[in-house]
Design a protein around this motif. Structure first.
Motif, PDB file in Angstrom:
ATOM      1  N   THR A   1      41.734  30.768  39.101  1.00  0.00           N
ATOM      2  CA  THR A   1      41.853  31.871  39.363  1.00  0.00           C
ATOM      3  C   THR A   1      40.691  32.718  39.986  1.00  0.00           C
ATOM      4  N   SER A   2      39.366  32.379  39.607  1.00  0.00           N
ATOM      5  CA  SER A   2      37.944  32.801  40.516  1.00  0.00           C
ATOM      6  C   SER A   2      38.100  32.254  41.440  1.00  0.00           C
ATOM      7  N   GLY A   3      38.297  30.730  41.494  1.00  0.00           N
ATOM      8  CA  GLY A   3      38.534  30.189  42.693  1.00  0.00           C
ATOM      9  C   GLY A   3      39.428  31.023  44.183  1.00  0.00           C
ATOM     10  N   VAL A   4      39.918  31.560  43.586  1.00  0.00           N
ATOM     11  CA  VAL A   4      40.768  32.078  45.104  1.00  0.00           C
ATOM     12  C   VAL A   4      40.466  34.277  45.217  1.00  0.00           C
ATOM     13  N   GLY A   5      39.196  33.761  44.116  1.00  0.00           N
ATOM     14  CA  GLY A   5      38.389  35.795  44.731  1.00  0.00           C
ATOM     15  C   GLY A   5      38.742  36.884  44.252  1.00  0.00           C
TER      16      GLY A   5
ATOM     17  N   ILE B   1      53.396  40.086  37.200  1.00  0.00           N
ATOM     18  CA  ILE B   1      51.610  38.747  37.231  1.00  0.00           C
ATOM     19  C   ILE B   1      51.709  38.546  38.145  1.00  0.00           C
ATOM     20  N   MET B   2      52.130  38.161  38.841  1.00  0.00           N
ATOM     21  CA  MET B   2      51.933  37.310  40.442  1.00  0.00           C
ATOM     22  C   MET B   2      50.988  38.421  41.095  1.00  0.00           C
ATOM     23  N   VAL B   3      50.216  37.630  42.202  1.00  0.00           N
ATOM     24  CA  VAL B   3      48.891  38.255  42.501  1.00  0.00           C
ATOM     25  C   VAL B   3      48.640  37.725  43.729  1.00  0.00           C
ATOM     26  N   GLU B   4      48.985  38.568  45.189  1.00  0.00           N
ATOM     27  CA  GLU B   4      48.687  37.689  46.725  1.00  0.00           C
ATOM     28  C   GLU B   4      47.521  37.584  46.628  1.00  0.00           C
ATOM     29  N   THR B   5      46.727  36.588  47.256  1.00  0.00           N
ATOM     30  CA  THR B   5      45.448  35.945  47.639  1.00  0.00           C
ATOM     31  C   THR B   5      44.688  36.977  49.058  1.00  0.00           C
ATOM     32  N   GLU B   6      43.843  37.093  49.133  1.00  0.00           N
ATOM     33  CA  GLU B   6      43.331  37.129  50.956  1.00  0.00           C
ATOM     34  C   GLU B   6      43.598  35.458  51.273  1.00  0.00           C
ATOM     35  N   PHE B   7      44.497  34.414  51.143  1.00  0.00           N
ATOM     36  CA  PHE B   7      44.492  33.519  51.777  1.00  0.00           C
ATOM     37  C   PHE B   7      45.722  33.159  52.128  1.00  0.00           C
ATOM     38  N   LYS B   8      45.889  33.155  53.234  1.00  0.00           N
ATOM     39  CA  LYS B   8      47.024  32.677  53.784  1.00  0.00           C
ATOM     40  C   LYS B   8      48.337  32.011  53.134  1.00  0.00           C
ATOM     41  N   ASN B   9      49.880  32.964  53.170  1.00  0.00           N
ATOM     42  CA  ASN B   9      50.602  32.105  52.102  1.00  0.00           C
ATOM     43  C   ASN B   9      50.466  31.609  51.269  1.00  0.00           C
TER      44      ASN B   9
ATOM     45  N   ALA C   1      31.178  26.977  46.771  1.00  0.00           N
ATOM     46  CA  ALA C   1      32.714  27.286  47.012  1.00  0.00           C
ATOM     47  C   ALA C   1      33.206  28.442  45.911  1.00  0.00           C
ATOM     48  N   PRO C   2      33.278  28.044  45.783  1.00  0.00           N
ATOM     49  CA  PRO C   2      33.831  29.127  44.036  1.00  0.00           C
ATOM     50  C   PRO C   2      32.650  29.991  44.086  1.00  0.00           C
ATOM     51  N   SER C   3      31.360  30.172  43.829  1.00  0.00           N
ATOM     52  CA  SER C   3      30.705  31.239  43.908  1.00  0.00           C
ATOM     53  C   SER C   3      31.547  32.513  44.281  1.00  0.00           C
ATOM     54  N   PHE C   4      31.528  31.776  45.909  1.00  0.00           N
ATOM     55  CA  PHE C   4      31.797  32.957  46.940  1.00  0.00           C
ATOM     56  C   PHE C   4      33.431  33.249  46.904  1.00  0.00           C
ATOM     57  N   GLY C   5      34.314  33.161  45.526  1.00  0.00           N
ATOM     58  CA  GLY C   5      35.732  33.019  45.496  1.00  0.00           C
ATOM     59  C   GLY C   5      36.478  32.495  46.274  1.00  0.00           C
ATOM     60  N   GLU C   6      36.032  31.548  47.498  1.00  0.00           N
ATOM     61  CA  GLU C   6      37.077  31.114  48.093  1.00  0.00           C
ATOM     62  C   GLU C   6      37.099  29.078  48.320  1.00  0.00           C
ATOM     63  N   PRO C   7      38.066  28.787  48.155  1.00  0.00           N
ATOM     64  CA  PRO C   7      38.488  27.351  48.574  1.00  0.00           C
ATOM     65  C   PRO C   7      37.434  26.516  49.634  1.00  0.00           C
ATOM     66  N   VAL C   8      37.126  25.673  49.543  1.00  0.00           N
ATOM     67  CA  VAL C   8      36.281  25.413  50.793  1.00  0.00           C
ATOM     68  C   VAL C   8      36.338  24.849  51.693  1.00  0.00           C
ATOM     69  N   ILE C   9      37.958  24.537  51.539  1.00  0.00           N
ATOM     70  CA  ILE C   9      38.570  24.776  53.478  1.00  0.00           C
ATOM     71  C   ILE C   9      38.141  26.173  54.212  1.00  0.00           C
ATOM     72  N   TYR C  10      38.376  27.287  53.217  1.00  0.00           N
ATOM     73  CA  TYR C  10      37.908  28.448  53.497  1.00  0.00           C
ATOM     74  C   TYR C  10      36.245  29.371  53.688  1.00  0.00           C
ATOM     75  N   TYR C  11      35.917  28.107  53.229  1.00  0.00           N
ATOM     76  CA  TYR C  11      34.071  28.556  52.669  1.00  0.00           C
ATOM     77  C   TYR C  11      32.770  27.599  53.530  1.00  0.00           C
ATOM     78  N   GLU C  12      33.542  26.033  54.459  1.00  0.00           N
ATOM     79  CA  GLU C  12      32.860  25.844  54.926  1.00  0.00           C
ATOM     80  C   GLU C  12      33.850  24.941  55.436  1.00  0.00           C
ATOM     81  N   LYS C  13      34.936  25.850  56.717  1.00  0.00           N
ATOM     82  CA  LYS C  13      36.072  24.865  57.470  1.00  0.00           C
ATOM     83  C   LYS C  13      35.523  23.525  58.244  1.00  0.00           C
ATOM     84  N   TYR C  14      34.081  23.607  58.708  1.00  0.00           N
ATOM     85  CA  TYR C  14      33.909  22.717  59.661  1.00  0.00           C
ATOM     86  C   TYR C  14      33.254  21.396  58.741  1.00  0.00           C
ATOM     87  N   SER C  15      33.550  21.782  57.300  1.00  0.00           N
ATOM     88  CA  SER C  15      32.533  20.509  56.384  1.00  0.00           C
ATOM     89  C   SER C  15      33.774  19.392  56.009  1.00  0.00           C
TER      90      SER C  15
END
Length: 254
Positions: A46-50, A73-81, A222-236
């Motif tokens: 939950t916290s990992g997607v912000g 209870i479903m929540v749409e995240t800020e990430f695509k789909n 990445a989790p401390s920024f509430g983002e999956p690593v594929i968004y947090y550092e997309k070229y890592s």
């Protein structure tokens, strides 16, 4: 009808939640409508997607215990789909309350039944234990993916894991199948890493994914920024690894 996949390992610290969050986000980025279901009382998916767990009014606890609909209870995240059924600390008491219910093993499956047709994939984050929450996840799932740390202690739990899955199939969900084993915290410099891989291939022939997730500080950040690593550092490296893993997963599911 969508496919429901449980990410499960009764051993903690194997990258289970990281895999859940990044697999779900990568599926969404590939254009697959994806629902992430957090049934771990720690609520790290939950916290990992912000989403701030303290702001969650209704959680997976309510769909399991209070008959609140999953859609409510479903929540749409800020990430695509990507949508989520969030968790909070209320879920910590669910094990005891579930034990008193007649449908104690099928509560999650019943709750998700109305959503299976709406999503391409439903990814369930399980607790690192074999209690009623994990049993509910495995009963609701079509398949499971086992994240496995490339370390010696990971091997010790393999026979128990095999036994657990066998028991679930025999008593609760005869259709449950092992989707695959994903190696995490991979370090090619360590001799032990290859030994673990060889041993796993004996237990699960042709089930280990070719893609392996490397050790990386980016995964921890990445989790401390509430983002999956594929968004947090997309070229890592871990970002590329999770995207490649999802490509492998989708290819197997064509």
């Amino acid at each position: 009808m969508g496919k429901t996949v449980a990410i499960f390992n009764q051993k903690g610290g194997v990258g289970k939640t990281t895999t859940c969050v990044n697999m779900a986000a990568a599926l969404g980025a590939k254009g697959k409508k994806t629902l992430l279901v957090d049934v771990d009382p720690q609520g790290n998916s939950t916290s990992g997607v912000g989403i701030d767990k303290s702001d969650v009014e209704y959680s997976t606890y309510d769909i399991l215990i209070n008959n609140v609909s999953a859609r409510a209870i479903m929540v749409e995240t800020e990430f695509k789909n990507l949508w989520i059924l969030p968790s909070n600390m209320n879920l910590a008491g669910a094990e005891l309350e579930l034990a008193e219910l007649d449908h104690r093993n099928k509560a999650l499956k019943k709750a998700l039944a109305t959503l299976v047709m709406e999503f391409d994939y439903i990814i369930i984050d399980c607790p690192p234990s074999l209690g009623l929450l994990s049993i509910n996840a495995l009963v609701a799932a079509d398949t499971l993916i086992v994240p496995l740390q490339c370390e010696y202690y990971a091997l010790e739990g393999l026979s128990q894991l095999v036994s657990t899955v066998r028991t679930i199939k025999q008593h609760y969900n005869e259709h449950l199948e092992l989707e695959g084993v994903l190696f995490t915290m991979y370090d090619s410099r360590l001799k032990l890493t290859q030994q673990v891989i060889d041993e796993v291939n004996k237990y699960f022939p042709n089930k280990a994914y070719k893609t392996m997730i490397p050790r990386s500080v980016k995964i921890a950040e990445a989790p401390s920024f509430g983002e999956p690593v594929i968004y947090y550092e997309k070229y890592s490296k871990p970002s590329f690894a999770y995207k490649k893993f999802v490509d492998e997963f989708l290819k197997a599911n064509k």
